[in-house]
Scaffold this motif. Structure first.
Motif, mmCIF file in Angstrom:
data_model
loop_
_atom_site.group_PDB
_atom_site.id
_atom_site.type_symbol
_atom_site.label_atom_id
_atom_site.label_comp_id
_atom_site.label_asym_id
_atom_site.label_seq_id
_atom_site.Cartn_x
_atom_site.Cartn_y
_atom_site.Cartn_z
ATOM 1 N N LEU A 160 0.825 -1.211 0.000
ATOM 2 C CA LEU A 160 0.000 0.000 0.000
ATOM 3 C C LEU A 160 0.861 1.265 0.000
ATOM 4 C CD1 LEU A 160 -2.969 0.036 -0.288
ATOM 5 C CD2 LEU A 160 -3.186 0.457 2.129
ATOM 6 N N ASN A 161 1.995 1.232 0.676
ATOM 7 C CA ASN A 161 2.882 2.398 0.665
ATOM 8 C C ASN A 161 3.569 2.553 -0.684
ATOM 9 O OD1 ASN A 161 3.078 3.973 3.298
ATOM 10 N ND2 ASN A 161 2.921 1.853 3.964
ATOM 11 N N ILE A 162 3.888 1.452 -1.329
ATOM 12 C CA ILE A 162 4.415 1.530 -2.692
ATOM 13 C C ILE A 162 3.350 2.122 -3.610
ATOM 14 C CG2 ILE A 162 5.133 0.146 -4.692
ATOM 15 C CD1 ILE A 162 6.540 -1.731 -2.648
ATOM 16 N N LEU A 163 2.109 1.677 -3.442
ATOM 17 C CA LEU A 163 1.002 2.214 -4.228
ATOM 18 C C LEU A 163 0.824 3.711 -3.980
ATOM 19 C CD1 LEU A 163 -1.442 1.770 -6.119
ATOM 20 C CD2 LEU A 163 -2.778 1.238 -4.069
ATOM 21 N N GLY A 164 0.917 4.140 -2.719
ATOM 22 C CA GLY A 164 0.803 5.563 -2.393
ATOM 23 C C GLY A 164 1.898 6.382 -3.047
ATOM 24 N N PHE A 165 3.115 5.879 -2.991
ATOM 25 C CA PHE A 165 4.253 6.567 -3.607
ATOM 26 C C PHE A 165 4.084 6.645 -5.124
ATOM 27 C CE2 PHE A 165 8.595 6.702 -5.290
ATOM 28 C CZ PHE A 165 9.133 7.735 -4.546
ATOM 29 N N LEU A 166 3.763 5.508 -5.740
ATOM 30 C CA LEU A 166 3.615 5.475 -7.198
ATOM 31 C C LEU A 166 2.421 6.291 -7.685
ATOM 32 C CD1 LEU A 166 4.479 1.754 -8.010
ATOM 33 C CD2 LEU A 166 5.889 3.793 -8.391
ATOM 34 N N SER A 167 1.351 6.321 -6.898
ATOM 35 C CA SER A 167 0.178 7.095 -7.322
ATOM 36 C C SER A 167 0.492 8.582 -7.368
ATOM 37 C CB SER A 167 -1.023 6.813 -6.421
ATOM 38 O OG SER A 167 -0.783 7.228 -5.102
ATOM 39 N N ILE A 227 -6.056 5.939 -0.305
ATOM 40 C CA ILE A 227 -4.843 5.115 -0.253
ATOM 41 C C ILE A 227 -4.076 5.405 1.039
ATOM 42 C CG2 ILE A 227 -2.570 4.745 -1.312
ATOM 43 C CD1 ILE A 227 -3.990 5.166 -4.061
ATOM 44 N N ALA A 228 -3.968 6.682 1.383
ATOM 45 C CA ALA A 228 -3.269 7.069 2.615
ATOM 46 C C ALA A 228 -3.998 6.545 3.848
ATOM 47 C CB ALA A 228 -3.124 8.587 2.684
ATOM 48 N N ILE A 229 -5.308 6.684 3.881
ATOM 49 C CA ILE A 229 -6.092 6.245 5.037
ATOM 50 C C ILE A 229 -5.999 4.730 5.228
ATOM 51 C CG2 ILE A 229 -8.467 5.964 5.888
ATOM 52 C CD1 ILE A 229 -9.039 8.770 4.724
ATOM 53 N N LEU A 230 -5.976 3.992 4.136
ATOM 54 C CA LEU A 230 -5.937 2.531 4.219
ATOM 55 C C LEU A 230 -4.569 1.985 4.626
ATOM 56 C CD1 LEU A 230 -8.138 1.515 1.155
ATOM 57 C CD2 LEU A 230 -8.754 1.503 3.582
ATOM 58 N N ILE A 255 -0.942 10.104 9.176
ATOM 59 C CA ILE A 255 0.203 9.375 9.730
ATOM 60 C C ILE A 255 0.173 9.432 11.248
ATOM 61 C CG2 ILE A 255 2.728 9.334 9.944
ATOM 62 C CD1 ILE A 255 2.831 10.369 7.020
ATOM 63 N N PHE A 256 -0.087 10.610 11.799
ATOM 64 C CA PHE A 256 -0.160 10.797 13.251
ATOM 65 C C PHE A 256 -1.235 9.897 13.870
ATOM 66 C CE2 PHE A 256 -2.069 13.148 16.856
ATOM 67 C CZ PHE A 256 -0.988 13.115 17.726
ATOM 68 N N ILE A 257 -2.418 9.893 13.285
ATOM 69 C CA ILE A 257 -3.517 9.066 13.802
ATOM 70 C C ILE A 257 -3.160 7.583 13.710
ATOM 71 C CG2 ILE A 257 -5.926 8.350 13.381
ATOM 72 C CD1 ILE A 257 -5.609 11.122 14.726
ATOM 73 N N GLN A 258 -2.533 7.170 12.604
ATOM 74 C CA GLN A 258 -2.149 5.767 12.456
ATOM 75 C C GLN A 258 -1.100 5.361 13.489
ATOM 76 O OE1 GLN A 258 -1.128 5.742 8.286
ATOM 77 N NE2 GLN A 258 -3.224 5.205 7.686
ATOM 78 N N ILE A 259 -0.175 6.258 13.808
ATOM 79 C CA ILE A 259 0.818 5.965 14.842
ATOM 80 C C ILE A 259 0.143 5.801 16.198
ATOM 81 C CG2 ILE A 259 2.750 6.980 16.154
ATOM 82 C CD1 ILE A 259 3.738 8.115 13.441
#
Length: 94
Positions: free
Chosen positions: A17-24, A47-50, A80-84
């Motif tokens: 998913l992070n590769i997808l976020g970067f590539l998108s 994508i970021a939320i997931l 990112i903060f919320i996910q941490i």
């Protein structure tokens, strides 16, 4: 043994998913330069939320894309903060 497989699956999910976020971010930036069909902003946020928030953030910085849009400039770091926080409290429960 089963728990290790679950952890590997979760790790693979976040890596992809992070590769997808970067590539998108890269794809959307190059399409914007060519005046082509673009990726919806809502898709980039989803994508970021997931779980692709770090890849999306790194893509924003690397390709200088969406950095002036408040929704991305402040929204992606907030995600990112919320996910941490979620990861921190989830690990405390275990």
């Amino acid at each position: 043994m089963g728990l290790i497989i679950i952890y590997k699956f979760i790790l693979l999910y976040f890596i992809l998913l992070n590769i997808l976020g970067f590539l998108s971010m890269h794809i959307d930036k190059s399409r914007s330069k060519k005046s082509q069909w673009r990726i919806r902003e809502s898709t980039l946020i989803i994508i970021a939320i997931l779980g692709g928030s770090i890849g999306s953030y790194l893509g924003m910085k690397k390709f200088r894309h969406k950095t002036k849009h408040s929704k991305f400039k402040y929204g992606i770091p907030f995600i990112i903060f919320i996910q941490i926080i979620i990861i921190f409290f989830y690990n405390r429960l275990l």
